[in-house]
Design an enzyme around this catalytic site. Structure first.
Site: not given
Ligand SMILES: *[C@@H]1O[C@H](CO)[C@@H](O)[C@H](O)[C@H]1NC(C)=O
Length: 469
Positions: A281, A415
């Site tokens: 990320s 994620h």
């Protein structure tokens, strides 16, 4: 039947309320209406304006749900041999411009043409083009990365590597010190020391056995809580809070100083020719930047880096224009300090950028890069990452090492929860580029899940790929 279903869903709601959101689940973000309470032992961490996630403290990621098989489009069949480092920039490279006046291009900028219009025709030319791009990216977007400071020293004790840097002026401290914890494998140390993975914020990939892991507290080097984080952290204590380096650039500086110390500290038992970097990320954007800026990084693994990482600004804008709620340059600069203040001048006029993130990634070439993406999160800009990495790939192709650049884009996992279905590809990159083994690394795949937006390569990639030798 209906009542059974509604009873089940009532139970599910009750369970959800009692136990909160499970680790790696979403707990907030623009448009999110679900629970914002995380399970015990996890905390809700804002990753960006679109997504907050329940994350463990130091726990390893749990097993991931199965993922769909990506559509495979191998780009080459046999492992290639070839250069694994950029030839040093020699005095034959002329001074590189820091801006290109009058530049405008709605397509992706050509990797193989210098700012002055001369073509890149050899591997040595690529080294000069790389130096030019490095200067341009610093000027427009990343801020200046200072050279190695006059004083760098360090020590190793137990599992702690201490780094001290000083001898520059500008900050509130004449020298700064930061510490890093290394987790070593068990077993017999290789003759040249252990290969090392530098993991931003601890990383979130399964690390193969035989690889040491340095947990890098990049937020300590440069804070990134919000736009109020500008100029805060160890880097700015040394160089001053108004230094132009963005958080990501400062993180790269910190990794370079860690490698400086490892090079002069044999007692740390690290093979400095076998150092990888990873992050997910925002830390994936950071890992890509570290790999791009620091040529001593032997392997870069960027996980779900999305916009600001392996996605291109122009392509993310296109995705947004096509109706997808992706993260774009105009949004990202209002959110955090990942880019320099200079970048604010360009986010509404992307066509004047003489680079895009395919050329940030290409700074790594011919060193290996594995980029992993997740199409389940639209804000990551899935079409943009695929298009951008397809464009970057031409540089590895030109250098004869197409299979040094891997890309895997799939869905079916939370994620930053690494999908176990990709472990063999990840291991192949470690085996080949960090552990001295042989493995095929020709992975370049997408599931083509782009929210209905189409990828037309000829609109964006307007160059032909030369052979650079
Ligand atoms: C263009 O720039 C490159 C790299 O800086 C340099 O090697 C080349 O000589 C320049 N060409 C001209 C025509 O100035």
């Amino acid at each position: 039947m209906f009542s059974k279903l509604s009873l089940l869903s009532t139970i599910a709601v009750v369970i959800a309320q009692v136990s909160g959101v499970a680790v790696w689940g979403q707990c907030g973000g623009i448009g999110f209406t679900g629970s914002t309470t995380c399970d015990a032992g996890t905390a809700c961490i804002e990753l960006n304006a679109y997504y907050s996630q329940c994350q463990p403290g130091t726990a390893a990621p749990p097993p991931s749900p199965p993922t769909s098989n990506p559509v495979s489009t191998p780009v080459s069949s046999a492992p290639s041999s070839g250069p694994t480092s950029v030839p040093p920039v020699t005095s034959t490279c002329s001074t590189t411009p820091r801006t290109v006046s009058g530049y405008t291009n709605s397509a992706l900028p050509d990797p193989f043409t210098f700012a002055n219009g001369t073509k890149v025709t050899t591997a040595e030319d690529w080294a000069c083009r790389r130096a030019e791009l490095l200067a341009l990216i610093q000027a427009y977007e990343a801020g200046t990365i200072p050279p190695k400071p006059p004083q760098v020293s360090g020590s190793f004790s137990g599992t702690t590597l201490t780094v001290t840097a000083g001898g520059v002026t500008g900050g509130t401290s004449s020298s700064v010190t930061f510490t890093n914890t290394i987790k070593f494998p068990t077993g017999t140390k290789p003759a040249n020391g252990w290969p090392l993975l530098i993991a931003l914020a601890g990383g979130s990939i399964p690390v193969p056995s035989g690889v040491a892991v340095l947990s890098y507290n990049n937020d300590g080097i440069a804070q990134e809580d919000s736009t109020a984080s500008r100029g805060k952290g160890t880097f700015y204590n040394l160089y001053g809070s108004s230094h132009s380096a963005s958080a990501m650039t400062a993180w790269a500086w910190g990794v370079s100083r860690i490698i400086d110390v490892l090079e002069t500290t044999p007692s740390a038992n690290i093979d400095v020719t076998k150092i990888a970097v990873t992050g997910c990320s925002r830390d994936g954007k950071g890992a890509l930047t570290v790999g791009a800026f620091e040529p001593r990084i032997a392997l870069t693994i960027a996980q779900e880096s999305g916009s600001g990482g392996d996605a291109c600004w122009r392509l993310s804008k296109y995705e947004q224009d096509q109706g997808s709620a992706v993260q774009t340059a105009t949004e990202i600069v209002t959110e955090n300090v990942w880019f320099s203040p200079s970048f604010n001048n360009y986010v509404n006029n992307l066509n004047v950028l003489p680079f895009d993130h395919h050329l940030l990634a290409a700074l790594i070439a011919p060193r290996p890069l594995l980029s992993l993406e997740n199409t389940d999160y639209l804000w990551l800009s899935p079409l943009s990452s695929w298009g951008c990495m397809t464009a970057a790939h031409t540089v590895w192709q030109a250098l004869g090492v197409a299979d040094f650049h891997g890309f895997i884009q799939a869905g079916g996992h939370s994620h930053c929860a690494f999908p176990s279905s990709q472990t063999s590809q990840l291991d192949a990159f470690f085996t080949r580029f960090l552990q001295g083994g042989s493995a095929a690394t020709n992975f370049f795949t997408t599931n083509n899940v782009f929210n209905g937006v189409s990828w037309n390569p000829s609109t964006w990639i307007t160059w032909t790929t030369p052979t650079l030798s």
